[in-house]
Design a protein around this motif. Structure first.
Motif, PDB file in Angstrom:
ATOM      1  N   GLN A   1       0.832  -1.204   0.000  1.00 53.02           N
ATOM      2  CA  GLN A   1       0.000   0.000   0.000  1.00 53.02           C
ATOM      3  C   GLN A   1       0.865   1.251   0.000  1.00 53.02           C
ATOM      4  O   GLN A   1       0.512   2.258  -0.625  1.00 53.02           O
ATOM      5  CB  GLN A   1      -0.924  -0.017   1.212  1.00 53.02           C
ATOM      6  N   LYS A   2       1.983   1.217   0.682  1.00 59.03           N
ATOM      7  CA  LYS A   2       2.903   2.354   0.707  1.00 59.03           C
ATOM      8  C   LYS A   2       3.417   2.668  -0.695  1.00 59.03           C
ATOM      9  O   LYS A   2       3.444   3.821  -1.130  1.00 59.03           O
ATOM     10  CB  LYS A   2       4.084   2.056   1.636  1.00 59.03           C
ATOM     11  N   TRP A   3       3.833   1.627  -1.417  1.00 58.50           N
ATOM     12  CA  TRP A   3       4.361   1.807  -2.777  1.00 58.50           C
ATOM     13  C   TRP A   3       3.296   2.442  -3.675  1.00 58.50           C
ATOM     14  O   TRP A   3       3.582   3.353  -4.449  1.00 58.50           O
ATOM     15  CB  TRP A   3       4.805   0.458  -3.333  1.00 58.50           C
ATOM     16  N   LEU A   4       2.074   1.982  -3.553  1.00 56.83           N
ATOM     17  CA  LEU A   4       0.988   2.531  -4.356  1.00 56.83           C
ATOM     18  C   LEU A   4       0.644   3.953  -3.914  1.00 56.83           C
ATOM     19  O   LEU A   4       0.341   4.807  -4.749  1.00 56.83           O
ATOM     20  CB  LEU A   4      -0.239   1.625  -4.255  1.00 56.83           C
TER      21      LEU A   4
ATOM     22  N   ALA B   1       5.210   7.010   4.769  1.00 59.28           N
ATOM     23  CA  ALA B   1       6.672   7.129   4.866  1.00 59.28           C
ATOM     24  C   ALA B   1       7.318   7.819   3.669  1.00 59.28           C
ATOM     25  O   ALA B   1       8.420   8.351   3.780  1.00 59.28           O
ATOM     26  CB  ALA B   1       7.287   5.746   5.060  1.00 59.28           C
ATOM     27  N   GLY B   2       6.669   7.803   2.503  1.00 57.58           N
ATOM     28  CA  GLY B   2       7.305   8.395   1.322  1.00 57.58           C
ATOM     29  C   GLY B   2       8.620   7.696   1.015  1.00 57.58           C
ATOM     30  O   GLY B   2       8.695   6.461   0.965  1.00 57.58           O
ATOM     31  N   ASP B   3       9.711   8.480   0.860  1.00 55.20           N
ATOM     32  CA  ASP B   3      11.020   7.884   0.564  1.00 55.20           C
ATOM     33  C   ASP B   3      11.858   7.703   1.820  1.00 55.20           C
ATOM     34  O   ASP B   3      13.083   7.576   1.754  1.00 55.20           O
ATOM     35  CB  ASP B   3      11.775   8.734  -0.461  1.00 55.20           C
ATOM     36  N   ARG B   4      11.201   7.638   2.955  1.00 55.85           N
ATOM     37  CA  ARG B   4      11.907   7.515   4.240  1.00 55.85           C
ATOM     38  C   ARG B   4      12.674   6.213   4.364  1.00 55.85           C
ATOM     39  O   ARG B   4      13.742   6.158   4.985  1.00 55.85           O
ATOM     40  CB  ARG B   4      10.875   7.629   5.367  1.00 55.85           C
ATOM     41  N   TYR B   5      12.151   5.116   3.791  1.00 52.56           N
ATOM     42  CA  TYR B   5      12.753   3.804   3.962  1.00 52.56           C
ATOM     43  C   TYR B   5      13.468   3.343   2.696  1.00 52.56           C
ATOM     44  O   TYR B   5      12.917   3.418   1.599  1.00 52.56           O
ATOM     45  CB  TYR B   5      11.676   2.776   4.317  1.00 52.56           C
ATOM     46  N   ASP B   6      14.698   2.829   2.881  1.00 52.50           N
ATOM     47  CA  ASP B   6      15.441   2.183   1.805  1.00 52.50           C
ATOM     48  C   ASP B   6      15.473   0.681   2.089  1.00 52.50           C
ATOM     49  O   ASP B   6      15.920   0.247   3.162  1.00 52.50           O
ATOM     50  CB  ASP B   6      16.868   2.727   1.719  1.00 52.50           C
ATOM     51  N   LEU B   7      15.005  -0.107   1.141  1.00 52.67           N
ATOM     52  CA  LEU B   7      14.889  -1.542   1.345  1.00 52.67           C
ATOM     53  C   LEU B   7      16.246  -2.221   1.482  1.00 52.67           C
ATOM     54  O   LEU B   7      17.170  -1.960   0.721  1.00 52.67           O
ATOM     55  CB  LEU B   7      14.132  -2.164   0.169  1.00 52.67           C
ATOM     56  N   ILE B   8      16.345  -3.126   2.456  1.00 55.65           N
ATOM     57  CA  ILE B   8      17.532  -3.968   2.626  1.00 55.65           C
ATOM     58  C   ILE B   8      17.211  -5.405   2.246  1.00 55.65           C
ATOM     59  O   ILE B   8      17.890  -6.022   1.431  1.00 55.65           O
ATOM     60  CB  ILE B   8      18.050  -3.911   4.081  1.00 55.65           C
TER      61      ILE B   8
END
Length: 248
Positions: free
Chosen positions: A91-94, A127-134
């Motif tokens: 849902q965040k990505w969308l 979150a917008g671009d707050r998180y970078d996936l690991i």
């Protein structure tokens, strides 16, 4: 294209190579549509991959999101996609692409078990671009566990965050918890051992949201960990492997 998943691309050509490749791979995959939201010539889709495979002790992402943009005047379409381990990050990505999270509710989905779960979900959605996936892994069964590991750009300390979702179809509920670690190695060590409670983020103890978070924690039952996931690098997904070091 698999039954239940239709991008409505009749008469349109891909605007770029990526769009064409994603369309073709989606058409060859065993995807079931979970929910869809249309706004004019733009469509947002959330689908489940029946063909998601298991590695030793872990499962590949089984949720896929699609953003379809059609240009009738040009006769083209643009298609983007991403893989996820749980609905909140899907849902965040969308949402980043203009789709309200509330519009992507999955019929028959499980219900959040407590206030803290909804609080963390809202944090993820906004979150917008707050998180970078690991890294991430999906649930293998129910009751089961899915987790998503990210770097939190807003974190003053313990920037690696681990979002763990425990779901139980028999009880029709799920919980989400957030853990905080100094680095990826620390998060992976915790996942491998589970010999301490999930370390809570420092902001749970201080700051403007501390009282609200502590109250939610006090009303929330502690989740149990059904198993230990083997820590390996995220394997390629059926459609689009999440980009390392990029925003989800």
């Amino acid at each position: 294209m698999s039954a239940g998943l239709d991008f409505d691309l009749g008469g349109l050509s891909p605007a770029d190579n990526r769009s064409g490749i994603l369309r073709d791979i989606a058409g060859e995959s065993d995807l079931d549509l979970l929910t869809r939201h249309d706004v004019g010539d733009r469509s947002y889709l959330l689908a489940f991959d029946n063909g998601a495979s298991w590695g030793p002790g872990r499962s590949l992402p089984d949720l896929f999101t699609f953003d379809v943009r059609r240009d009738q005047a040009e006769g083209t379409f643009a298609l983007d996609a991403s893989a996820h381990a749980n609905v909140a990050f899907a849902q965040k990505w969308l949402a980043e692409r203009g789709c309200p999270p509330a519009a992507m509710t999955v019929d028959g989905d499980l219900i959040g078990a407590d206030e803290l779960t909804y609080q963390i979900e809202n944090q993820i959605h906004s979150a917008g671009d707050r998180y970078d996936l690991i890294d991430l892994t999906a649930a293998r069964e129910s009751p089961g566990e899915a987790w998503t590991m990210v770097t939190d750009r807003n974190a003053a300390e313990l920037p690696v965050r681990l979002f763990i979702e425990h779901s139980d179809a028999k009880r029709n509920t799920y919980t989400i918890r957030e853990g905080a670690f100094p680095d990826r190695a620390g998060a992976e060590a915790w996942l491998a051992s589970r010999n301490t409670p999930l370390p809570e983020p420092p902001e749970y103890r201080t700051g403007a949201d501390a009282l609200r978070t502590r109250a939610a924690l006090a009303r929330s039952a502690a989740p149990t960990a059904p198993g230990v996931a083997e820590i390996v690098a995220a394997a390629p997904a059926a459609i689009a492997q999440p980009d390392r070091g990029r925003s989800l």
